[in-house]
Design a protein around this motif. Sequence first.
Motif, PDB file in Angstrom:
ATOM      1  N   LEU A   8      -2.758  17.029  10.546  1.00 35.66           N
ATOM      2  CA  LEU A   8      -1.540  15.973  10.483  1.00 35.66           C
ATOM      3  C   LEU A   8      -0.846  16.079  11.549  1.00 35.66           C
ATOM      4  CD1 LEU A   8      -0.167  16.468   6.639  1.00 35.66           C
ATOM      5  CD2 LEU A   8      -1.881  14.789   7.611  1.00 35.66           C
ATOM      6  N   PRO A   9      -0.713  14.887  12.229  1.00 36.74           N
ATOM      7  CA  PRO A   9      -0.113  14.648  13.386  1.00 36.74           C
ATOM      8  C   PRO A   9       1.225  15.164  13.684  1.00 36.74           C
ATOM      9  CG  PRO A   9      -0.394  12.479  12.714  1.00 36.74           C
ATOM     10  CD  PRO A   9      -1.150  13.425  11.724  1.00 36.74           C
ATOM     11  N   LEU A  10       1.764  15.680  14.858  1.00 36.96           N
ATOM     12  CA  LEU A  10       2.942  15.880  15.107  1.00 36.96           C
ATOM     13  C   LEU A  10       3.621  14.550  15.336  1.00 36.96           C
ATOM     14  CD1 LEU A  10       2.722  19.142  17.345  1.00 36.96           C
ATOM     15  CD2 LEU A  10       3.105  19.026  15.182  1.00 36.96           C
ATOM     16  N   PRO A  11       5.019  14.683  15.175  1.00 36.69           N
ATOM     17  CA  PRO A  11       5.629  13.370  15.193  1.00 36.69           C
ATOM     18  C   PRO A  11       5.527  12.535  16.556  1.00 36.69           C
ATOM     19  CG  PRO A  11       7.187  15.120  14.592  1.00 36.69           C
ATOM     20  CD  PRO A  11       6.012  15.729  14.633  1.00 36.69           C
ATOM     21  N   ASP A  12       5.115  13.421  18.040  1.00 38.43           N
ATOM     22  CA  ASP A  12       5.089  12.792  19.015  1.00 38.43           C
ATOM     23  C   ASP A  12       3.870  12.507  19.233  1.00 38.43           C
ATOM     24  OD1 ASP A  12       4.541  15.363  19.297  1.00 38.43           O
ATOM     25  OD2 ASP A  12       5.804  15.712  21.016  1.00 38.43           O
ATOM     26  N   CYS A  13       2.622  12.762  18.643  1.00 37.82           N
ATOM     27  CA  CYS A  13       1.116  12.797  19.026  1.00 37.82           C
ATOM     28  C   CYS A  13       0.944  11.242  18.899  1.00 37.82           C
ATOM     29  CB  CYS A  13       0.262  13.247  17.720  1.00 37.82           C
ATOM     30  SG  CYS A  13       0.203  15.125  17.745  1.00 37.82           S
ATOM     31  N   PHE A  14       0.034  10.738  19.758  1.00 40.04           N
ATOM     32  CA  PHE A  14      -0.239   9.412  19.866  1.00 40.04           C
ATOM     33  C   PHE A  14      -1.809   9.009  19.970  1.00 40.04           C
ATOM     34  CE2 PHE A  14      -0.645   8.540  24.507  1.00 40.04           C
ATOM     35  CZ  PHE A  14       0.293   9.810  24.846  1.00 40.04           C
ATOM     36  N   CYS A  15      -2.492  10.071  19.527  1.00 43.48           N
ATOM     37  CA  CYS A  15      -3.970  10.020  19.678  1.00 43.48           C
ATOM     38  C   CYS A  15      -4.635   8.844  19.158  1.00 43.48           C
ATOM     39  CB  CYS A  15      -4.707  11.302  19.242  1.00 43.48           C
ATOM     40  SG  CYS A  15      -3.765  12.661  18.638  1.00 43.48           S
ATOM     41  N   LYS A  16      -3.899   8.585  17.945  1.00 51.43           N
ATOM     42  CA  LYS A  16      -4.372   7.270  17.260  1.00 51.43           C
ATOM     43  C   LYS A  16      -4.542   5.953  18.172  1.00 51.43           C
ATOM     44  CE  LYS A  16      -3.247   4.528  13.595  1.00 51.43           C
ATOM     45  NZ  LYS A  16      -2.361   3.817  13.302  1.00 51.43           N
TER      46      LYS A  16
ATOM     47  N   CYS B 169      -2.480  19.578  30.358  1.00 45.79           N
ATOM     48  CA  CYS B 169      -3.307  18.474  29.754  1.00 45.79           C
ATOM     49  C   CYS B 169      -4.727  18.819  29.586  1.00 45.79           C
ATOM     50  CB  CYS B 169      -3.123  17.364  30.805  1.00 45.79           C
ATOM     51  SG  CYS B 169      -4.161  15.942  30.471  1.00 45.79           S
ATOM     52  N   PRO B 170      -5.359  18.399  28.358  1.00 49.62           N
ATOM     53  CA  PRO B 170      -6.726  18.594  28.067  1.00 49.62           C
ATOM     54  C   PRO B 170      -7.803  17.979  29.056  1.00 49.62           C
ATOM     55  CG  PRO B 170      -5.843  17.432  26.427  1.00 49.62           C
ATOM     56  CD  PRO B 170      -4.813  17.811  27.145  1.00 49.62           C
ATOM     57  N   THR B 171      -7.410  17.045  29.861  1.00 47.54           N
ATOM     58  CA  THR B 171      -8.352  16.350  30.684  1.00 47.54           C
ATOM     59  C   THR B 171      -7.968  16.291  32.298  1.00 47.54           C
ATOM     60  OG1 THR B 171      -7.197  14.216  30.504  1.00 47.54           O
ATOM     61  CG2 THR B 171      -8.932  14.559  29.014  1.00 47.54           C
ATOM     62  N   CYS B 172      -7.012  16.826  32.514  1.00 46.26           N
ATOM     63  CA  CYS B 172      -6.564  17.277  34.063  1.00 46.26           C
ATOM     64  C   CYS B 172      -7.643  17.957  34.587  1.00 46.26           C
ATOM     65  CB  CYS B 172      -5.361  17.457  34.231  1.00 46.26           C
ATOM     66  SG  CYS B 172      -4.105  15.925  34.246  1.00 46.26           S
ATOM     67  N   TYR B 173      -8.379  17.787  35.832  1.00 44.95           N
ATOM     68  CA  TYR B 173      -9.133  18.654  36.261  1.00 44.95           C
ATOM     69  C   TYR B 173      -9.130  18.859  37.872  1.00 44.95           C
ATOM     70  CZ  TYR B 173     -11.693  14.133  37.135  1.00 44.95           C
ATOM     71  OH  TYR B 173     -11.874  12.951  37.551  1.00 44.95           O
TER      72      TYR B 173
ATOM     73  N   CYS C 291      -2.473  13.616  23.094  1.00 50.59           N
ATOM     74  CA  CYS C 291      -2.064  14.564  22.511  1.00 50.59           C
ATOM     75  C   CYS C 291      -0.300  15.069  22.806  1.00 50.59           C
ATOM     76  CB  CYS C 291      -2.772  15.915  22.978  1.00 50.59           C
ATOM     77  SG  CYS C 291      -2.422  16.189  24.743  1.00 50.59           S
ATOM     78  N   ASN C 292       0.367  14.269  23.866  1.00 50.57           N
ATOM     79  CA  ASN C 292       1.596  14.523  24.402  1.00 50.57           C
ATOM     80  C   ASN C 292       1.933  16.206  24.739  1.00 50.57           C
ATOM     81  OD1 ASN C 292       3.826  13.278  25.156  1.00 50.57           O
ATOM     82  ND2 ASN C 292       5.159  14.050  23.208  1.00 50.57           N
TER      83      ASN C 292
ATOM     84  N   ASP D  41      11.503  15.841  30.948  1.00 51.85           N
ATOM     85  CA  ASP D  41      11.624  14.986  29.429  1.00 51.85           C
ATOM     86  C   ASP D  41      10.949  13.611  30.256  1.00 51.85           C
ATOM     87  OD1 ASP D  41      12.084  15.120  27.098  1.00 51.85           O
ATOM     88  OD2 ASP D  41      14.136  14.174  27.150  1.00 51.85           O
ATOM     89  N   ILE D  42       9.739  13.674  30.841  1.00 48.27           N
ATOM     90  CA  ILE D  42       8.867  12.633  31.177  1.00 48.27           C
ATOM     91  C   ILE D  42       7.659  12.693  29.990  1.00 48.27           C
ATOM     92  CG2 ILE D  42       7.608  11.546  33.004  1.00 48.27           C
ATOM     93  CD1 ILE D  42       9.490  12.907  35.074  1.00 48.27           C
ATOM     94  N   ASN D  43       7.513  11.451  29.550  1.00 42.55           N
ATOM     95  CA  ASN D  43       6.128  11.526  28.658  1.00 42.55           C
ATOM     96  C   ASN D  43       5.622  10.103  28.702  1.00 42.55           C
ATOM     97  OD1 ASN D  43       6.997   9.890  26.290  1.00 42.55           O
ATOM     98  ND2 ASN D  43       8.906  11.357  26.392  1.00 42.55           N
ATOM     99  N   PRO D  44       4.348  10.141  28.373  1.00 43.76           N
ATOM    100  CA  PRO D  44       3.532   8.892  28.646  1.00 43.76           C
ATOM    101  C   PRO D  44       4.293   7.670  27.533  1.00 43.76           C
ATOM    102  CG  PRO D  44       1.936  10.714  28.350  1.00 43.76           C
ATOM    103  CD  PRO D  44       3.408  11.172  27.927  1.00 43.76           C
ATOM    104  N   LYS D  45       4.679   7.937  26.437  1.00 44.75           N
ATOM    105  CA  LYS D  45       5.189   6.985  25.941  1.00 44.75           C
ATOM    106  C   LYS D  45       6.257   6.224  26.531  1.00 44.75           C
ATOM    107  CE  LYS D  45       8.024   6.283  21.842  1.00 44.75           C
ATOM    108  NZ  LYS D  45       9.202   6.961  21.556  1.00 44.75           N
ATOM    109  N   ASP D  46       7.078   7.000  26.738  1.00 46.34           N
ATOM    110  CA  ASP D  46       8.347   6.182  27.476  1.00 46.34           C
ATOM    111  C   ASP D  46       8.163   5.672  28.878  1.00 46.34           C
ATOM    112  OD1 ASP D  46       9.870   7.353  25.398  1.00 46.34           O
ATOM    113  OD2 ASP D  46      10.810   8.844  26.531  1.00 46.34           O
TER     114      ASP D  46
END
Lengths: 359, 274
Positions: free
Chosen positions: A139-147, A248-252, A321-322, A331-336
């Motif tokens: 179940l997602p955490l409140p800040d997950c936005f994978c959907k 991050c899972p995708t930064c390479y 995944c946030n 406190d920088i996040n993609p959503k904001d």
Amino acid sequence: MIYKVISKKEFTAFVDTLVKANLSYGPKQVDTAKNGDPIYQFKEVHSAEEIAFDYTATHSSAKHLLLPYSEELSHFTFRDGDWKQEIAYENTPKVLIGLRACDISGLNILDDVLLNGKFPSPYYLAHRKNTFIIGMDHLPLPDCFCKSLNHHTVSKGFNLFCSDIGDKYYLSINSSKAYTYLKEFAIEDPSDEDDCRLIERRKLIKQSFRTEVEVTGLPSFLDIEFDSPIWKKWGDKCLNCGTCAMVCPTCYCYDTKEHIDTGLEGASREKQLYSCNLVDFAEVAGGHNFRPGNGDRLKYRYYHHYRGFAENANQQICVGCNRCGRACLADINPKDVINDLRMEKESCMICASPSPIRT
Amino acid sequence: MQTDRGYKCRITNIVELTGEEKLFQLRIIDRHERQIFSFRPGQFLMLEVPGYGQIPISISSSTSNNEFIELCIRKAGRVTGALFQAKAGALVAIRGPFGSSFPMDEMADSNIILVAGGLGIAPLRAPLFWINDHRDRYNKVHLLYGTKEPSQLLFTYQFDEWKKVNHIDLQTIVENPSPEWQGKTGMITELLNDIAIEPANTYAIVCGPPVMFKFVCNQLDREGIPMNRMFVSLERRMHCGMGKCCRCMVGSTFTCVDGPVFDYWSVMNLQEAI
Ligand SMILES: Cc1cc2nc3c(=O)[nH]c(=O)nc-3n(C[C@H](O)[C@H](O)[C@H](O)COP(=O)(O)OP(=O)(O)OC[C@H]3O[C@@H](n4cnc5c(N)ncnc54)[C@H](O)[C@@H]3O)c2cc1C
Ligand code: SF4
Ligand code: SF4
Ligand code: FES
């Protein structure tokens, strides 16, 4: 894909056998946050007992198990003005347990980047091809936005995926290796009731997302908003620490360093994961920096995740995944950031009326 | 395959060009590797000095010479510093060639304007040698070359050959003349004013510091040369040369794989490119 169900008790026995025979990593509680929440990380495990099957999300992704933070690319041994170069692709088979759907999507994205194209990476391939992956839904955490990015489910990139349907797991078996292992244990064909519970579970997961980020049309948005003042605004907050990229899972992106052995008889060339938020990322000889400001670099990270990659590989590189947002001290996040950008744009599009109130 | 194994090379000759630049002549040691090595004008190598590092360097010699590779290098830091200490006979390694190249075939039967600013002459030497090797395939060829000081002009010892043997209109200009300087003074764009440009039948190759691109290309644009017939070579920080480290990315473009050679139209449309 073959679908089966297994009781949780039997599943634990299966995992225990697997883990005891192989180098394995699973979620473990490593600390407790100030607010009392447990902090989890993927760690080496030696028995099923050590694994926190009911964990929420790990602080950093499983990326570093396949793409280590630092890795030797080659080693030189010097002799009489000449040298010998050795290159070893590390190749220990591994089992990764408990990856979330978005974590597996992250690895699928890394596969696209590192294994496709003109120059596939043999280093990554050596890690990836011998990795057995068991995914688990949550179940997602409140800040997950994978959907928002369609990564709350995954259909490839794992050997086995487990959906929690109460006292059993509904298994999606995606490799003959996984099926062969599982045959030794009590697996059954799903009943109609199991199917129903799976559907209910999927619905529940889908409905539980509290955070949404609107990414439709983002590539062209980002292009148009290249000079938006919001980059400076968020850039001014950024500490240039690079933590976001590490978790991050995708930064390479990476940097290379040379080390001379003590005794001066050899040297190694090492690769280290890097971050485009670090000051010298785009600096070239003569001291010229193509992205001199904090905002230029922060913007570039967003461009790489939501625009550049979208153009190259026809998909956005972020899985929602946030982790970056949770780890960022500023406190920088993609959503904001993305919402801020869209507001900018929306206020321009309806330029006759005042800007909508920001939430 | 992405690998870090390079071709081992011996430095067979070092020519001191100025206090800051040297021309290194390399020979791939393994005969088979030497025979199969080939490149196109504009491509670059990753040059490795074991223990010091690996850096991108343009190939500055003729594509028709299989025996030697020439690299014109400016002393900038760690790796180049180590190279500047090296003597002939020392060993280095190269990976590559990497990247895109100047479309020499497409340019056939046209006039060509080569514009070099400072060290920009290094990547321009390969197309220049190509033109010299196939001189009858090209019409009028101009080489416009500008530096800050007269003492920074590189390859002056080859000027006569380029001019007289290969019939290239070579013109130089410096920003800060020395007392004995008798040539032109000013910015490189001034040299463009002195040549007759036939926009319908001309290609341009521009190499130099980023500031120069805009001025030169915009002037060529005003002269009527289409932007997709002007080519520039971009410089970025590079660690892999293979589109994997992302250090050289501009937008969604990899300078190492999609470039370093771009037509000006593509660059014009890329944010942060120049
Ligand atoms: C396609 C291409 C072709 C080039 N061709 C030539 C050439 O023909 N002759 C020439 O003299 N130079 C050329 N360069 C520039 C050359 O790569 C740099 O001068 C060199 O990397 C500096 O290395 P260093 O270890 O001596 O310096 P360092 O001590 O590493 O650093 C000095 C400066 O160089 C920058 N730098 C470090 N590593 C790299 C890197 N891998 N790529 C780019 N910048 C880096 C650093 O940010 C720093 O500002 C080219 C660059 C590119 C991208
Ligand atoms: S966005 Fe946050 S985590 Fe990333 S570099 Fe800036 S301060 Fe660090
Ligand atoms: S950018 Fe942030 S939200 Fe997106 S995948 Fe990386 S860590 Fe997760
Ligand atoms: S040099 Fe590594 S991506 Fe271009």
